[in-house]
Design an enzyme around this catalytic site. Structure first.
Site, PDB file in Angstrom:
ATOM      1  N   HIS A   1      -1.952  -5.402   1.666  1.00 10.84           N
ATOM      2  CA  HIS A   1      -3.027  -6.130   1.430  1.00 10.84           C
ATOM      3  C   HIS A   1      -2.716  -7.678   0.828  1.00 10.84           C
ATOM      4  CE1 HIS A   1      -7.070  -7.336  -0.064  1.00 10.84           C
ATOM      5  NE2 HIS A   1      -6.335  -7.858  -1.088  1.00 10.84           N
TER       6      HIS A   1
ATOM      7  N   ASN B   1      -1.233  -0.268   7.655  1.00 10.84           N
ATOM      8  CA  ASN B   1      -0.677  -1.842   8.037  1.00 10.84           C
ATOM      9  C   ASN B   1       0.015  -2.142   6.740  1.00 10.84           C
ATOM     10  OD1 ASN B   1      -2.861  -2.438   6.412  1.00 10.84           O
ATOM     11  ND2 ASN B   1      -4.179  -3.230   7.776  1.00 10.84           N
TER      12      ASN B   1
ATOM     13  N   LYS C   1       0.884  -1.251  -0.088  1.00  7.63           N
ATOM     14  CA  LYS C   1      -0.079  -0.009   0.042  1.00  7.63           C
ATOM     15  C   LYS C   1       0.916   1.402   0.014  1.00  7.63           C
ATOM     16  CE  LYS C   1      -3.300  -2.348   2.715  1.00  7.63           C
ATOM     17  NZ  LYS C   1      -4.386  -1.962   3.883  1.00  7.63           N
TER      18      LYS C   1
ATOM     19  N   TYR D   1     -12.165  -2.949  -2.959  1.00 12.90           N
ATOM     20  CA  TYR D   1     -12.618  -2.955  -1.472  1.00 12.90           C
ATOM     21  C   TYR D   1     -14.068  -2.985  -1.547  1.00 12.90           C
ATOM     22  CZ  TYR D   1      -8.329  -1.634   0.686  1.00 12.90           C
ATOM     23  OH  TYR D   1      -6.759  -1.782   1.085  1.00 12.90           O
TER      24      TYR D   1
ATOM     25  N   GLU E   1      -9.461 -10.727  -7.374  1.00 14.75           N
ATOM     26  CA  GLU E   1      -8.387  -9.599  -7.196  1.00 14.75           C
ATOM     27  C   GLU E   1      -7.347  -9.627  -8.224  1.00 14.75           C
ATOM     28  OE1 GLU E   1      -9.125  -9.332  -2.265  1.00 14.75           O
ATOM     29  OE2 GLU E   1      -7.277 -10.052  -2.981  1.00 14.75           O
TER      30      GLU E   1
HETATM   31  N1  LIG Z   1     -12.022  -1.268  12.250  1.00 16.04           N
HETATM   32  C1  LIG Z   1     -11.402  -0.789  11.278  1.00 16.04           C
HETATM   33  N2  LIG Z   1     -11.176   0.958  11.076  1.00 16.04           N
HETATM   34  C2  LIG Z   1     -10.752   1.255  10.074  1.00 16.04           C
HETATM   35  N3  LIG Z   1      -9.964   0.712   9.031  1.00 16.04           N
HETATM   36  C3  LIG Z   1     -10.111  -0.708   9.106  1.00 16.04           C
HETATM   37  C4  LIG Z   1     -10.481  -1.282  10.099  1.00 16.04           C
HETATM   38  N4  LIG Z   1     -10.704  -2.601   9.874  1.00 16.04           N
HETATM   39  C5  LIG Z   1     -10.005  -2.822   8.725  1.00 16.04           C
HETATM   40  N5  LIG Z   1      -9.692  -1.623   8.466  1.00 16.04           N
HETATM   41  C6  LIG Z   1      -8.717  -1.427   7.230  1.00 16.04           C
HETATM   42  O1  LIG Z   1      -9.282  -2.222   5.958  1.00 16.04           O
HETATM   43  C7  LIG Z   1      -8.425  -2.828   5.464  1.00 16.04           C
HETATM   44  C8  LIG Z   1      -9.213  -4.173   4.886  1.00 16.04           C
HETATM   45  O2  LIG Z   1      -9.714  -4.856   6.176  1.00 16.04           O
HETATM   46  P1  LIG Z   1      -9.553  -6.404   6.280  1.00 16.04           P
HETATM   47  O3  LIG Z   1      -9.704  -7.180   5.108  1.00 16.04           O
HETATM   48  O4  LIG Z   1     -10.446  -6.734   7.411  1.00 16.04           O
HETATM   49  O5  LIG Z   1      -8.260  -6.791   6.813  1.00 16.04           O
HETATM   50  P2  LIG Z   1      -6.738  -7.257   6.084  1.00 16.04           P
HETATM   51  O6  LIG Z   1      -5.938  -6.371   5.559  1.00 16.04           O
HETATM   52  O7  LIG Z   1      -6.204  -7.709   7.439  1.00 16.04           O
HETATM   53  O8  LIG Z   1      -7.302  -8.432   5.288  1.00 16.04           O
HETATM   54  C9  LIG Z   1      -7.438  -3.332   6.478  1.00 16.04           C
HETATM   55  O9  LIG Z   1      -6.198  -3.754   5.898  1.00 16.04           O
HETATM   56  C10 LIG Z   1      -7.267  -1.747   7.227  1.00 16.04           C
HETATM   57  O10 LIG Z   1      -6.401  -1.041   6.401  1.00 16.04           O
HETATM   58 MG   LIG Z   2      -8.736  -8.448   3.846  1.00 18.29          MG
END
Ligand SMILES: Nc1ncnc2c1ncn2[C@@H]1O[C@H](COP(=O)(O)OP(=O)(O)O)[C@@H](O)[C@H]1O
Ligand SMILES: [Mg+2]
Length: 157
Positions: free
Chosen positions: A121, A118, A15, A55, A132
């Protein structure tokens, strides 16, 4: 290779925070070192429409708008990685969604600390990986083999 080690492809996106912080190469190196093969790789700036598609599963959640604007704010490095159990292996290497909960040794646990910056993705299942990969690499991936493969994927000790 044994049946529980089916070869999979997964989509990984480094990212904007990873590219801006100059650690995209270091993150990619971890995946390569693990033995995963790069099947496709590109640096691109994602437009809003593409970000919304990527997304789409999060549409309606309170953080959806932020997600879309952050991933389209600055270039990203997208790749397809291939290898035995690649989807689960990459998810394990990436670590927990919230950086402060990510275990040391994971990418998020080693490079990220606060909020939801973080870095990575990674596809979470075979159906999302397929969708994807088609979205990010519409012209397909590169087919090739590496000579080193047999030293990593054959069962014989
Ligand atoms: N509670 C939250 N508040 C804000 N952003 C979030 C939250 N949960 C997830 N995200 C963001 O959305 C992205 C996608 O979420 P998710 O698919 O649940 O996580 P991952 O990236 O670990 O697969 C996360 O990487 C993070 O950047
Ligand atoms: Mg995810």
């Amino acid at each position: 290779m044994s049946p529980e080690q089916s070869v999979e492809r997964t989509l990984v996106v480094l990212k904007p925070d990873a590219v801006q912080r100059g650690i995209s190469g270091e993150i990619l190196a971890r995946f390569e070192r693990r033995g995963l093969r790069i099947a496709a790789l590109r640096l691109l700036r994602v437009d809003r429409a593409m970000a919304e598609k990527h997304y789409a599963v999060h549409k309606g959640k309170f953080f959806y708008d932020d997600l879309v604007s952050v991933i389209s704010s600055s270039p990203v490095v997208a790749m397809v990685l291939e290898g035995p159990n690649a989807i689960a292996v990459v998810r394990a290497m990436v670590g927990a969604t919230r950086p402060h909960e990510a275990a040391p040794g994971t990418i998020r646990g080693d490079f990220a600390l606060v909020g939801l910056r973080n870095l990575v993705h990674a596809s979470d299942a075979s159906d999302t990986a397929r969708t994807e990969i088609a979205l990010w690499f519409p012209s397909g991936v590169v087919e090739y083999t590496r000579d080193v493969e047999r030293w990593m994927t054959e069962d014989q000790a």
